[in-house]
Scaffold this active site. Structure first.
Site, PDB file in Angstrom:
ATOM      1  N   GLU A 183       0.839  -1.202   0.000  1.00  0.00           N
ATOM      2  CA  GLU A 183       0.000   0.000   0.000  1.00  0.00           C
ATOM      3  C   GLU A 183       0.877   1.256   0.000  1.00  0.00           C
ATOM      4  O   GLU A 183       0.641   2.201   0.753  1.00  0.00           O
ATOM      5  CB  GLU A 183      -0.969  -0.012   1.194  1.00  0.00           C
ATOM      6  CG  GLU A 183      -1.964  -1.158   1.102  1.00  0.00           C
ATOM      7  CD  GLU A 183      -3.014  -1.156   2.211  1.00  0.00           C
ATOM      8  OE1 GLU A 183      -2.829  -0.456   3.227  1.00  0.00           O
ATOM      9  OE2 GLU A 183      -4.019  -1.869   2.051  1.00  0.00           O
ATOM     10  N   GLU A 263      -6.767  -7.738  -0.485  1.00  0.00           N
ATOM     11  CA  GLU A 263      -7.208  -7.682   0.915  1.00  0.00           C
ATOM     12  C   GLU A 263      -8.708  -7.440   0.927  1.00  0.00           C
ATOM     13  O   GLU A 263      -9.168  -6.294   0.934  1.00  0.00           O
ATOM     14  CB  GLU A 263      -6.493  -6.564   1.692  1.00  0.00           C
ATOM     15  CG  GLU A 263      -5.022  -6.810   1.915  1.00  0.00           C
ATOM     16  CD  GLU A 263      -4.387  -5.836   2.910  1.00  0.00           C
ATOM     17  OE1 GLU A 263      -5.101  -4.977   3.469  1.00  0.00           O
ATOM     18  OE2 GLU A 263      -3.162  -5.943   3.115  1.00  0.00           O
TER      19      GLU A 263
END
Ligand SMILES: *[C@@H]1O[C@H](CO)[C@@H](O)[C@H](O)[C@H]1NC(C)=O
Ligand SMILES: *[C@@H]1O[C@H](CO)[C@@H](O)[C@H](O)[C@H]1NC(C)=O
Ligand SMILES: *[C@@H]1O[C@H](CO)[C@@H](O)[C@H](O)[C@H]1NC(C)=O
Ligand SMILES: *[C@@H]1O[C@H](CO)[C@@H](O)[C@H](O)[C@H]1NC(C)=O
Ligand SMILES: *[C@@H]1O[C@H](CO)[C@@H](O)[C@H](O)[C@H]1NC(C)=O
Ligand SMILES: *[C@@H]1O[C@H](CO)[C@@H](O)[C@H](O)[C@H]1NC(C)=O
Length: 635
Positions: A183, A263
Site C-alpha cells: 500500500e 485484501e
C-alpha cells in the site's frame, strides 16, 4: 534501474517462458484473457491471510488444514522483517520464527502461497514490520530511497530472498507470486526511485520469471504512488454494494489482466478504548460471491487473525495515537483461537458454488478449559528489582534520551531524577503533548503518583522534598504501523518540567523484563519482603495445575488495571481491562504443562485488586465496550 533494464528483464523472462516448453511449471498473467495461467491453464485463486507470527507454532498445521478444508487454494503470508532481524545483522528463523517450516506445511497441505515480504507490511504490527533499530539514525527517511534505509533493506532482502527463490512455483515450490512493498500509495513519500530500487532488488534475487505485484486501496489517488511498470497492480477493499465499481480503479492501472482483491476485509481490528469491530457473515459472503461471479481473484484478509503476543501490536495515528489490542481476532472466519465460525461456513458455501470443496469434514474447534480462579501474590515492586531488570546499570544523561537512543526496541524504560527543590504546594509535573511515548507511570520515593499519557493526561500534581526520587516508567505501546508518522520514537521525547523548573540529570534504565522472566525469575528469586498492598508497578506471581490436560483457555483480569502477562515464561501480551474492549487474553494450550505447575508472572503497572487473582475461562470476552475514561480524548 532504468526502464531499459526493466524491458530487458521482461524480454529475458519471455525467452525463459518459450524455452521452458509445454508441461513446465509456470504462473503468469494472461492479459488477453483477463486471468492468471498456471501451467498454461486459466487459474483463479481464492486465498486467505494467515500470519505465522500471530499463531503459536504447534497450531500452524491445524489452522492451515482448516483453511484448506474451507475450499481455499492459496494462503497469503506476510514476513515481518523486525521479527526476524532483531538487531542489525542478527537473524532469527528459529522456533515460532521458523518461516521455512511454516512454508513447508503450506506445501504439504496443498496450498499455494502469495508471499508478502515487505520490507514494509503495515499489518497492524509494530512499526509495520520495520525494525525499530532503523531509528537509531533519527533522521532516516523510512520507505524512501534514503541510502541508509536502502542499505538496511538490501542486506535483509539479501538474506531472505535467496531462500525464497527455490520455493517459487516455477522452481518446483508453491509460491506463486510476491508482493513488493505494501500500500505504498498511501504513504506521503511517493518515491518512485524507491519502488524501482525494490523492483531491481527483487528481480536480482528472484529472477525474471516470478510474478511481482503491488496492492493499494481502491482509489486512483492511492494507486498513483503505489504502482510501477513491471509490478502487477492489485487493489484492497472490503464488502460493498457494487463490486464492478470497486474494481474500476484497478482497471485504470491494469486495463487488461486478472482482477485481484488482495485484501478483502472479513472483519476489522480493535483499538484499546474503542468498540469491538465486526462485520456480518452474510455481507462478507455476498461480497465474495459477487467477486467470484465476476471472475476475480480474492484474498480474504484475515482468514485467521490470531494474537499480538509480546509487544508486537502496532498502532494507528488519526488525530491521536491509537494502539491496537493484543487480540487480532479480526472477527475473521477462524477465530483468534483457530475455531471455525458461522462466517467460515458462509464463505465455504460460496466457494463451493465455484469450485469443488475438499472431501471430508471441517476439523472441529479445539477444546477449551475453564481452569478457574488462580490466586496471585505480590512478589516485588518493580523499583526493588532494577538490578535484575537492568544488570548493566543506568545511563546517566543530563536530558532524557529516547528508547532508540539507548537501543531498546520494546517494553519499558525507567527514567529517574530527583526533585530539584522542596515542593510544598502541589506543582504540576508536566510533559508536552507527544512528550511521553506512550504511557508514563510516575512514582515519588516509590509512592505511585499516577499516569501520563501521550495524547491524554499530560500533567500530575506532586508535592515532595528536595532530593526525593522521581521515577517515570515509560511504556512503548506499539509503534505506529500506517500513515505519515511511522518514525515513532518511544520514551521521553521531550523535557519534563515541575512547575516552571525543567527537570534534568536523569538516570535511564533500559529494562529487560523478558530476559529476567526467561531466567526463571521471579519464581526463583528469594521471597521479597514487600507485600504492601500499595499501587504502582509490581510483579505478581502464582501457579496452577491442570487436571491432566493442556487445553486452550482465556484469562480474565478481575479488578486489575493495566499490565503484561507471562505464563511459563511466554509473553502473552498486554491486558488493559479498564480501557477494553478486550477483557481476556488467549492462552494457547501448547504453552501449558499437563504435569508440572504452570507459572504465572504478571507485571501490573497501576494497581491490583485487594485479593489478587486471575480467572481462566473457556471463552473469550472481546467486546466490553467502555466509555472513554478521563484523559482519553474522543477520536
Ligand atoms: C455497479 O456499477 C456499475 C457501473 O457504475 C453499473 O453499471 C451497475 O449497474 C452497478 N451494479 C449494481 C448491482 O448496482
Ligand atoms: C458487541 O456487543 C454489543 C452489545 O452487546 C453488540 O451490539 C455488538 O454487536 C457486539 N459487537 C460485536 C462485533 O460482536
Ligand atoms: C493540580 O492542582 C491544580 C491547583 O490545585 C488544579 O487546578 C489542577 O486541576 C490539578 N491538576 C491535576 C492534573 O490534578
Ligand atoms: C504526523 O504526520 C502529519 C503529516 O505529515 C504531521 O502533520 C503531524 O505533525 C505528525 N504528527 C506527529 C505527532 O508527528
Ligand atoms: C531539553 O532542554 C535542553 C535545554 O533547553 C535542550 O538542549 C534539549 O534538547 C531538550 N531535550 C529534549 C529531549 O527535548
Ligand atoms: C514452574 O516453576 C516451578 C518452580 O520453579 C518448576 O518446578 C516448574 O517446572 C515450572 N513449570 C513449568 C511448566 O515450567
Amino acid at each position: 534501474m532504468g526502464p531499459g533494464a526493466g524491458a530487458l528483464l521482461l524480454l529475458a523472462a519471455a525467452v525463459l517462458q518459450l524455452t521452458a516448453g509445454a508441461g513446465a511449471r509456470s504462473f503468469q498473467v494472461d492479459r488477453a484473457n483477463d486471468c492468471f495461467r498456471k501451467d498454461g491453464a486459466p487459474f483463479r485463486y481464492v486465498s486467505g491471510s494467515i500470519h505465522y507470527a500471530r499463531v503459536p507454532r504447534p497450531a500452524w498445521r491445524d489452522r492451515l488444514l482448516k483453511m484448506y478444508m474451507s475450499g481455499l487454494n492459496a494462503v497469503q503470508v506476510y514476513v515481518p522483517w523486525n521479527y526476524h532481524e532483531p538487531l542489525p545483522g542478527l537473524y532469527d528463523f528459529t522456533g515460532d520464527r521458523d518461516l521455512w517450516s511454516f512454508l513447508d506445511l503450506t506445501a504439504e497441505l496443498g496450498l499455494l502461497v502469495i508471499l508478502r515480504p515487505g520490507p514494509y507490511i503495515c499489518a497492524e504490527w509494530e512499526m509495520g514490520g520495520l525494525p525499530a533499530w532503523l531509528l537509531w539514525k533519527p533522521d532516516i527517511v523510512l520507505r524512501s530511497s534514503d541510502p541508509a534505509y536502502l542499505r538496511a533493506v538490501d542486506s535483509w532482502l539479501g538474506v531472505l530472498l535467496p531462500r525464497i527463490e527455490p520455493r517459487l512455483y516455477h522452481n518446483g515450490g508453491n509460491i506463486i507470486s510476491i508482493q513488493v512493498e505494501n500500500e505504498y500509495g498511501s504513504y506521503w513519500a511517493c518515491d518512485y526511485d524507491y519502488l524501482r530500487h525494490l523492483l531491481a532488488s527483487f528481480r536480482a534475487r528472484l529472477g525474471g520469471q516470478v510474478l511481482l505485484f503491488t496492492t493499494d486501496g481502491n482509489s486512483a489517488a492511492e494507486l498513483r504512488c503505489g504502482t510501477l511498470q513491471g509490478l502487477y497492480a492489485t487493489v484492497d477493499f472490503g464488502p460493498g454494494p457494487n463490486i464492478t465499481e470497486a474494481f474500476a480503479p484497478q482497471r485504470l492501472f491494469e486495463p487488461k489482466g486478472p482482477l485481484v482483491n488482495s485484501e478483502y476485509y472479513t472483519g476489522w481490528l480493535d483499538y484499546w478504548g474503542e468498540a469491538h469491530a465486526g462485520s456480518s457473515p452474510a455481507q462478507v459472503a455476498q461480497g465474495l460471491q459477487d467477486m467470484l461471479q465476476l471472475g476475480a481473484n480474492v484474498n480474504m484478509y484475515m482468514f485467521q487473525g490470531g494474537t499480538n503476543f509480546g509487544y508486537w501490536s502496532g498502532a494507528d495515528y488519526k488525530g491521536r495515537y491509537k494502539p491496537v489490542t493484543t487480540s487480532y481476532d479480526y472477527d475473521a472466519p477462524l477465530s483468534e483461537a483457530g475455531d471455525p465460525t458461522d462466517k467460515l461456513f458462509a464463505i465455504r458455501t460460496v466457494i463451493g458454488k465455484f469450485q469443488p470443496l475438499p472431501e471430508g469434514p471441517m476439523p472441529p474447534a479445539t477444546p477449551k478449559y475453564a481452569y478457574g480462579r488462580v490466586p496471585l501474590r505480590k512478589q516485588a515492586e518493580l523499583l526493588e528489582l532494577l538490578e535484575v531488570l537492568c544488570p548493566a546499570g543506568p545511563i546517566p544523561s543530563r536530558f532524557p534520551l529516547t528508547f532508540e537512543a539507548v537501543k531498546q526496541a520494546h517494553g519499558f524504560v525507567l527514567y529517574r531524577t530527583r526533585l530539584p527543590r522542596d515542593v510544598w504546594d502541589p506543582a504540576p509535573l508536566s510533559a508536552p503533548r507527544h512528550g511521553v511515548c506512550d504511557l508514563g507511570y510516575a512514582l515519588l520515593d516509590g509512592v505511585y503518583q499516577g499516569r501520563l499519557e501521550r495524547d491524554g493526561q499530560t500533567t500530575l500534581n506532586l508535592t515532595g522534598r528536595a532530593g526525593a526520587a522521581l521515577d517515570l516508567l515509560v511504556e512503548n505501546m506499539g509503534r505506529i504501523n500506517f500513515g505519515a508518522n511511522i518514525s515513532d520514537f518511544k520514551g521521553l521525547l521531550r523535557n519534563l518540567s515541575l512547575g516552571s523548573t525543567l527537570l534534568s540529570d536523569w538516570l535511564i534504565y533500559p529494562l529487560d523484563v523478558d530476559a529476567a522472566v526467561a531466567r526463571g525469575w521471579p519464581q526463583a528469586a528469594p521471597r521479597a519482603e514487600s507485600s504492601r498492598a500499595r499501587p504502582g508497578p509490581a510483579f505478581y506471581t502464582g501457579a496452577f495445575d491442570t487436571p491432566g490436560i493442556a487445553w486452550d483457555t482465556f484469562v480474565k483480569f478481575p479488578g486489575w488495571s493495566k499490565g503484561q502477562l507471562w505464563i511459563n515464561g511466554f509473553n502473552l501480551g498486554r491486558y488493559w481491562p479498564v480501557r477494553g474492549p478486550q477483557q481476556t487474553l488467549f492462552v494457547p494450550g501448547s504453552l501449558l504443562s499437563a504435569s508440572a505447575p504452570n507459572n504465572i508472572t504478571l507485571l501490573e503497572l497501576e494497581g491490583a485488586p485487594p485479593r489478587p487473582f486471575v480467572l481462566f475461562l473457556d471463552r473469550p470476552l472481546l467486546n466490553q465496550t467502555v466509555s472513554p475514561g478521563p484523559g482519553l480524548p474522543p477520536a
